[in-house]
Design an enzyme around this catalytic site. Sequence first.
Site, PDB file in Angstrom:
ATOM      1  N   CYS A   1       0.856  -1.194   0.000  1.00 41.92           N
ATOM      2  CA  CYS A   1       0.000   0.000   0.000  1.00 41.92           C
ATOM      3  C   CYS A   1       0.890   1.240   0.000  1.00 41.92           C
ATOM      4  O   CYS A   1       2.107   1.136  -0.199  1.00 41.92           O
ATOM      5  CB  CYS A   1      -0.987  -0.016   1.161  1.00 41.92           C
ATOM      6  SG  CYS A   1      -0.234   0.032   2.801  1.00 41.92           S
TER       7      CYS A   1
ATOM      8  N   ASN B   1       2.326   1.462   4.211  1.00 44.29           N
ATOM      9  CA  ASN B   1       2.665   0.229   4.947  1.00 44.29           C
ATOM     10  C   ASN B   1       2.437   0.378   6.459  1.00 44.29           C
ATOM     11  O   ASN B   1       3.143  -0.239   7.266  1.00 44.29           O
ATOM     12  CB  ASN B   1       4.104  -0.235   4.644  1.00 44.29           C
ATOM     13  CG  ASN B   1       4.433  -1.667   5.055  1.00 44.29           C
ATOM     14  OD1 ASN B   1       5.563  -1.976   5.394  1.00 44.29           O
ATOM     15  ND2 ASN B   1       3.464  -2.554   5.055  1.00 44.29           N
TER      16      ASN B   1
ATOM     17  N   CYS C   1      -1.265   1.057   7.436  1.00 45.93           N
ATOM     18  CA  CYS C   1      -2.701   0.770   7.624  1.00 45.93           C
ATOM     19  C   CYS C   1      -3.143  -0.510   6.907  1.00 45.93           C
ATOM     20  O   CYS C   1      -3.404  -1.527   7.543  1.00 45.93           O
ATOM     21  CB  CYS C   1      -3.554   1.948   7.138  1.00 45.93           C
ATOM     22  SG  CYS C   1      -3.338   3.461   8.102  1.00 45.93           S
ATOM     23  N   ARG C   2      -3.249  -0.457   5.571  1.00 43.78           N
ATOM     24  CA  ARG C   2      -3.879  -1.560   4.832  1.00 43.78           C
ATOM     25  C   ARG C   2      -2.986  -2.779   4.616  1.00 43.78           C
ATOM     26  O   ARG C   2      -3.412  -3.912   4.884  1.00 43.78           O
ATOM     27  CB  ARG C   2      -4.397  -1.060   3.470  1.00 43.78           C
ATOM     28  CG  ARG C   2      -5.527  -0.065   3.587  1.00 43.78           C
ATOM     29  CD  ARG C   2      -5.767   0.657   2.276  1.00 43.78           C
ATOM     30  NE  ARG C   2      -4.611   1.467   1.910  1.00 43.78           N
ATOM     31  CZ  ARG C   2      -4.446   2.086   0.750  1.00 43.78           C
ATOM     32  NH1 ARG C   2      -5.388   1.985  -0.185  1.00 43.78           N
ATOM     33  NH2 ARG C   2      -3.377   2.805   0.520  1.00 43.78           N
ATOM     34  N   SER C   3      -1.765  -2.580   4.115  1.00 42.75           N
ATOM     35  CA  SER C   3      -0.949  -3.777   3.798  1.00 42.75           C
ATOM     36  C   SER C   3      -0.488  -4.536   5.039  1.00 42.75           C
ATOM     37  O   SER C   3      -0.456  -5.776   4.998  1.00 42.75           O
ATOM     38  CB  SER C   3       0.207  -3.451   2.844  1.00 42.75           C
ATOM     39  OG  SER C   3       1.108  -2.517   3.392  1.00 42.75           O
TER      40      SER C   3
ATOM     41  N   ASP D   1      -8.707   3.653   1.893  1.00 39.70           N
ATOM     42  CA  ASP D   1      -7.582   3.891   2.799  1.00 39.70           C
ATOM     43  C   ASP D   1      -8.095   4.475   4.119  1.00 39.70           C
ATOM     44  O   ASP D   1      -8.526   5.632   4.172  1.00 39.70           O
ATOM     45  CB  ASP D   1      -6.597   4.860   2.147  1.00 39.70           C
ATOM     46  CG  ASP D   1      -5.284   4.925   2.921  1.00 39.70           C
ATOM     47  OD1 ASP D   1      -5.268   4.530   4.106  1.00 39.70           O
ATOM     48  OD2 ASP D   1      -4.292   5.359   2.326  1.00 39.70           O
TER      49      ASP D   1
HETATM   50  P1  4NP Z   1      -1.757   2.970   4.025  1.00 44.76           P
HETATM   51  O1  4NP Z   1      -2.350   4.375   4.526  1.00 44.76           O
HETATM   52  O2  4NP Z   1      -1.222   3.200   2.620  1.00 44.76           O
HETATM   53  O3  4NP Z   1      -2.942   2.057   4.024  1.00 44.76           O
HETATM   54  O4  4NP Z   1      -0.681   2.556   5.006  1.00 44.76           O
HETATM   55  C1  4NP Z   1      -1.583   5.554   4.627  1.00 44.76           C
HETATM   56  C2  4NP Z   1      -0.663   5.695   5.636  1.00 44.76           C
HETATM   57  C3  4NP Z   1       0.050   6.877   5.774  1.00 44.76           C
HETATM   58  C4  4NP Z   1      -0.169   7.925   4.896  1.00 44.76           C
HETATM   59  C5  4NP Z   1      -1.102   7.780   3.879  1.00 44.76           C
HETATM   60  C6  4NP Z   1      -1.806   6.598   3.744  1.00 44.76           C
HETATM   61  N1  4NP Z   1       0.546   9.146   5.060  1.00 44.76           N
HETATM   62  O5  4NP Z   1       0.215  10.136   4.359  1.00 44.76           O
HETATM   63  O6  4NP Z   1       1.474   9.215   5.910  1.00 44.76           O
END
Ligand code: 4NP
Length: 155
Positions: free
Chosen positions: A8, A11, A13-15, A123
């Site tokens: 994702c 790395n 939240c989702r993955s 997300d």
């Molecule tokens: P992820 O979500 O891709 O599911 O881990 C996010 C985590 C952090 C950020 C954006 C999306 N960020 O902007 O830091």
Amino acid sequence: MINVLFVCLGNICRSPMAEALFRDLLKKENLTNKVAVDSAATSSWHIGSPPHKGTLAILKKYNISPDGLVGRQLAKEDFEKFDYIIGMDESNTKNIYEITGKPNHPKIIRLLDLTEHNKDVPDPYYTGDFEETYTLISDGCRALLEKIRIEQNIN
Ligand code: 4NP
């Protein structure tokens, strides 16, 4: 060993949620000796970080271990190491094509294209809805395991 990588943007939240959920599924199906799982980010923002507190809370709620989850960035070499490289959304999938230099390679798949949902995993970093994301990732993980069983002749 068959190697699966969930990817994702951050790395956190989702993955990592998908990694923990899929590992739990592998344990329950006695497949940890045949299939291994990891996760990575397309960005460098959270290298070395633990998962988001929302991801940790939902894993705890469903009694799934968060052991071993730590942020890392996808590298070009991951293309050779992994048999299935699974993006959470279309943007991730495009970024995986760019980082690996393997556009449209069949081992690179958007998770919910394996299900009837055929859409991005939302997300929760932005939506705040970790439960919705958990349900969709859970559907995706089951579909992925079925695909692997068929393609790799695992009964
Ligand atoms: P992820 O979500 O891709 O599911 O881990 C996010 C985590 C952090 C950020 C954006 C999306 N960020 O902007 O830091």
